[in-house]
Write an enzyme that holds these catalytic residues in place. Structure first.
Site, PDB file in Angstrom:
ATOM      1  N   HIS A 126       0.657  -1.237   0.055  1.00  0.00           N
ATOM      2  CA  HIS A 126       0.019   0.036  -0.060  1.00  0.00           C
ATOM      3  C   HIS A 126       0.855   1.136  -0.014  1.00  0.00           C
ATOM      4  CE1 HIS A 126      -3.713  -2.103   0.331  1.00  0.00           C
ATOM      5  NE2 HIS A 126      -3.384  -2.658   1.740  1.00  0.00           N
ATOM      6  N   ASP A 163      -2.825 -10.451  -2.094  1.00  0.00           N
ATOM      7  CA  ASP A 163      -3.637 -10.220  -0.811  1.00  0.00           C
ATOM      8  C   ASP A 163      -4.957  -9.761  -0.978  1.00  0.00           C
ATOM      9  OD1 ASP A 163      -2.582  -8.888   2.048  1.00  0.00           O
ATOM     10  OD2 ASP A 163      -4.083  -7.629   1.058  1.00  0.00           O
ATOM     11  N   HIS A 165      -6.554  -7.371  -0.178  1.00  0.00           N
ATOM     12  CA  HIS A 165      -6.556  -5.742  -0.720  1.00  0.00           C
ATOM     13  C   HIS A 165      -5.872  -5.757  -1.992  1.00  0.00           C
ATOM     14  CE1 HIS A 165      -7.106  -6.028   3.839  1.00  0.00           C
ATOM     15  NE2 HIS A 165      -7.993  -5.170   3.594  1.00  0.00           N
TER      16      HIS A 165
END
Length: 246
Positions: A126, A163, A165
């Site tokens: 991220h 993942d 996300h």
């Protein structure tokens, strides 16, 4: 097939607090499982080293690195967002985690192992060029992609991110690159953080077509995932002809 395992107990020193989802117990559980299963004896243990700042700066801005270091040294409890908890040792450990991935890449390139699993923290996908997001302090896989290109002379690197996300930071690092193919299988961004990773996000400029997002609705089953992997990811990966896979 010889598989390496990169782990260092210093990764546990990144203290995010007892109630944080990304806490040292995540790695303790992995390593306990490796040891109790008997798998440890079949793996080649690899040693982590801190990443050089030049390698980190291939992905992150100097301003962000300075902010991250200063926030840790001054005892701040998070950087940029409360999700990204830090402690005084977090900058040091983030460099060790990123460098651990680079050490694993070196071991693969040297033929010491055929592949490797890096049990590291803090995580990375991220993290953007100039800010932290979602527990992530340095974008480990993005740094590694640039590293194998610059230090080992490779051109085409593939990053597969499974993942739940979407890895917004990794995608943004390479969406106009042309030599890094990024594929992410994740829950649909309309339902889950960070709200990026729609199927129409395919890259731009030289990187047009080099981003492949495979979002899935909540509770998608194994058959749906398997189909996306085999019918969407695999043909794209083979067509890209990667020289290295992260």
């Amino acid at each position: 097939m010889k598989t390496g395992l990169l782990y260092d107990p210093r990764f546990l020193d990144h203290d995010t607090g007892p109630d944080h989802p990304e806490r040292p117990d995540r790695l303790r559980t992995i390593i306990d499982g490796v040891n109790t299963s008997g798998l440890a004896g079949r793996l080649t243990m690899l040693k982590a080293r801190p990443a050089a700042l030049d390698d980190v700066l291939a992905i992150h801005s100097q301003q962000y690195i300075d902010r991250l270091r200063d926030a840790c040294v001054s005892g701040e409890r998070y950087i940029d967002t409360p999700d990204s908890a830090i402690c005084p040792k977090s900058f040091e450990i983030a460099l060790l985690a990123a460098g651990g991935v680079l050490a694993a890449c070196d071991a693969v390139m040297a033929g010491e192992v055929d592949n490797a699993f890096c049990a590291i923290r803090p995580p990375g996908h991220h993290c953007e060029r100039d800010r932290s997001m979602g527990f992530c302090l340095l974008n480990n896989s993005a740094i590694a992609a640039r590293y194998v290109q610059s230090r080992h002379g490779l051109r085409r690197v593939l990053i597969l991110d499974w993942d739940v996300h979407h890895g917004n930071g990794t995608q943004h690092a390479f969406e106009s690159d042309g030599f890094v193919f990024y594929c992410s299988l994740h829950e649909h961004p309309g339902f889950l953080y960070p709200g990026t990773g729609y199927a129409f996000e395919r890259g731009e400029g030289l990187g047009a077509g080099q981003i492949l997002n495979l979002p899935m609705l909540p509770h998608a089953d194994d058959a749906t995932y398997h189909s996306a992997f085999l019918t969407r990811f695999m043909p794209a990966a083979l067509a890209f002809e990667p020289e290295f896979i992260l």
